[in-house]
Design a protein around this motif. Structure first.
Motif, mmCIF file in Angstrom:
data_model
loop_
_atom_site.group_PDB
_atom_site.id
_atom_site.type_symbol
_atom_site.label_atom_id
_atom_site.label_comp_id
_atom_site.label_asym_id
_atom_site.label_seq_id
_atom_site.Cartn_x
_atom_site.Cartn_y
_atom_site.Cartn_z
ATOM 1 N N ALA A 286 39.766 57.951 -103.269
ATOM 2 C CA ALA A 286 38.949 58.497 -102.176
ATOM 3 C C ALA A 286 37.995 57.445 -101.618
ATOM 4 N N LYS A 287 37.681 56.436 -102.426
ATOM 5 C CA LYS A 287 36.740 55.413 -101.977
ATOM 6 C C LYS A 287 37.360 54.467 -100.955
ATOM 7 N N VAL A 288 38.703 54.428 -100.887
ATOM 8 C CA VAL A 288 39.350 53.497 -99.968
ATOM 9 C C VAL A 288 40.120 54.206 -98.854
ATOM 10 N N LEU A 289 40.162 55.537 -98.890
ATOM 11 C CA LEU A 289 40.843 56.311 -97.851
ATOM 12 C C LEU A 289 39.841 56.870 -96.862
ATOM 13 N N THR A 290 40.275 57.085 -95.639
ATOM 14 C CA THR A 290 39.440 57.789 -94.671
ATOM 15 C C THR A 290 39.410 59.272 -95.044
ATOM 16 N N PRO A 291 38.434 60.038 -94.540
ATOM 17 C CA PRO A 291 38.409 61.473 -94.843
ATOM 18 C C PRO A 291 39.703 62.179 -94.453
ATOM 19 N N GLU A 292 40.298 61.779 -93.326
ATOM 20 C CA GLU A 292 41.553 62.406 -92.900
ATOM 21 C C GLU A 292 42.687 62.066 -93.863
ATOM 22 N N GLN A 293 42.746 60.807 -94.274
ATOM 23 C CA GLN A 293 43.780 60.402 -95.227
ATOM 24 C C GLN A 293 43.592 61.104 -96.569
ATOM 25 N N GLU A 294 42.357 61.211 -97.018
ATOM 26 C CA GLU A 294 42.089 61.881 -98.290
ATOM 27 C C GLU A 294 42.494 63.354 -98.234
ATOM 28 N N ARG A 295 42.207 63.996 -97.079
ATOM 29 C CA ARG A 295 42.598 65.405 -96.930
ATOM 30 C C ARG A 295 44.131 65.541 -96.958
ATOM 31 N N GLU A 296 44.808 64.641 -96.272
ATOM 32 C CA GLU A 296 46.274 64.657 -96.269
ATOM 33 C C GLU A 296 46.824 64.404 -97.674
ATOM 34 N N PHE A 297 46.220 63.445 -98.373
ATOM 35 C CA PHE A 297 46.626 63.106 -99.730
ATOM 36 C C PHE A 297 46.429 64.295 -100.668
ATOM 37 N N GLU A 298 45.275 64.967 -100.514
ATOM 38 C CA GLU A 298 44.959 66.137 -101.347
ATOM 39 C C GLU A 298 45.980 67.251 -101.151
ATOM 40 N N GLN A 299 46.281 67.548 -99.911
ATOM 41 C CA GLN A 299 47.242 68.614 -99.636
ATOM 42 C C GLN A 299 48.626 68.266 -100.163
ATOM 43 N N GLY A 300 49.022 66.996 -99.998
ATOM 44 C CA GLY A 300 50.343 66.586 -100.459
ATOM 45 C C GLY A 300 50.506 66.717 -101.955
ATOM 46 N N ARG A 301 49.503 66.299 -102.721
ATOM 47 C CA ARG A 301 49.645 66.331 -104.181
ATOM 48 C C ARG A 301 49.545 67.740 -104.735
ATOM 49 N N GLN A 302 48.830 68.615 -104.052
ATOM 50 C CA GLN A 302 48.692 69.984 -104.559
ATOM 51 C C GLN A 302 49.861 70.874 -104.155
#
Length: 364
Positions: free
Chosen positions: A249-265
């Protein structure tokens, strides 16, 4: 096809286990001919208070993901200080991603597809059937744990190599492969409960040397934390670190982190990364004082366009180094020819590592 039905009751640690066994000879899966009625006591279930607490946590996760919002931040990632040997190994540079041009095909050891000719058996665990297959002879028994959305097929190229010198077992978690569906979402605790009961029901003798890939690392670390007397070694193949998402999360943008979160869950298997990571984090930082080998990828993943791939790979390597540094008998190996799919790209490296660890365990 020969079908065998049987019932068995046995004790372990004061628990009475009741199982229904369906052994399929010469059959890769499917429904057996004939029907039978039986009542099997659920195995590996937690107490009601624990189940209620877990249900509340998972319900919150489902709601959060449905709304497209990430989970609360996990504690700030603070890596342990690696020892000099691990630090030197970790300094191996990360290679570029594999080419994807069809005109320039990638040469690999192979790609996991299926386990042809591998006969196994079904057992009823916690109200659902689970499939397990074992090959080879010699202890400690090697248990292989696949990554998310993967089952026994992930070990297609590794199992035959290991079965030459050891007893090795692969299985399909609920919601994967030949095993039955189970309610979602699920956590590493559900996996540990199922696996502990499955190994007992299938008469798979301990102690165990666990080999885990990706998300499977969370599962086997939780297993080792709850049943330390059963686990004598771990090989963690590019496994997920419990603080991975706080670190990325420290190296991703908020949008990327949200996309990453949804993908892994939103994985088809229904595994909850956040809750599973919390369970493993609660074990504490030290890893067990047993032989532990971390095999980290040597090549970068093919990240989506716009993602800071170099930084993400540096974070991943740092996390793998951290795991090795926290094990009193830890080692870090770099799979120089592989991206995350080390079981498919360098199965020989995994098999050789298993052989070396077994030699250490057999001749201390």
């Amino acid at each position: 096809m020969r079908v065998r039905w049987g019932g068995r009751r046995r004790h372990r640690g004061g628990r009475v286990l009741a199982v229904l066994t369906l052994a399929l000879i010469g059959c890769s899966g499917g429904t057996a001919a004939g029907t039978a009625t039986t009542t099997a006591r659920p195995l590996g279930t937690a107490n009601l208070a624990t189940q209620s607490a877990r249900a509340a946590t998972l319900a919150a996760t489902v709601t959060s993901v449905a709304r497209g919002t990430p989970q609360p931040a996990t504690p700030t990632f603070q890596p342990a200080m690696p020892n000099p040997v691990i630090a030197a190994t970790a300094s191996v540079p990360i290679g570029t991603p594999r080419p994807t041009n069809p005109a320039n095909p990638v040469v690999r050891d192979g790609t996991p597809r299926s386990l042809p000719g591998i006969d196994g058996e079904y057992l009823v665990v916690s109200g659902h059937r689970m499939w397990i297959a074992c090959r080879g002879e010699g202890g400690p028994t090697v248990i292989m744990e696949a990554g998310v959305n993967s089952g026994s097929n992930a070990w297609t190229l590794v199992l035959p190599r290991v079965a030459v010198f050891a007893r090795v077992c692969v299985y399909d978690r609920a919601n994967t492969g030949k095993s039955d569906p189970a309610p979602k979402p699920r956590t590493s605790q559900d996996v540990v409960d199922d696996l502990h009961a499955l190994l007992d029901a299938a008469n798979v003798p301990g102690p165990y040397l666990f080999v885990a890939h990706s998300y499977g690392g969370l599962n086997v670390r939780l297993y080792a934390g709850q049943y330390p007397q059963e686990v004598v070694g771990m090989i963690l193949v590019d496994t997920v670190h419990e603080d991975r998402f706080a670190a990325t999360a420290k190296v991703l943008t908020p949008e990327q982190e949200r996309e990453f979160e949804q993908g892994r869950q939103m994985n088809p298997e229904g595994l909850d990364y956040n809750e599973s990571s919390r369970l493993v984090r609660n074990l504490g930082k030290p890893l067990p004082n047993i032989p532990v080998v971390i095999i980290a990828r040597g090549r970068s993943e093919a990240w989506p366009k716009g993602y800071p791939s170099d930084q993400l790979e540096a974070v991943w390597r740092q996390l793998q180094t951290d795991l090795a540094s926290r094990a009193p008998q830890g080692q870090l190996l770099i799979a120089a020819g592989s991206d995350h799919n080390i079981p498919g790209e360098q199965p020989g490296l995994i098999a050789t590592t298993v052989m070396q660890m077994l030699d250490t365990l057999r001749h201390p």
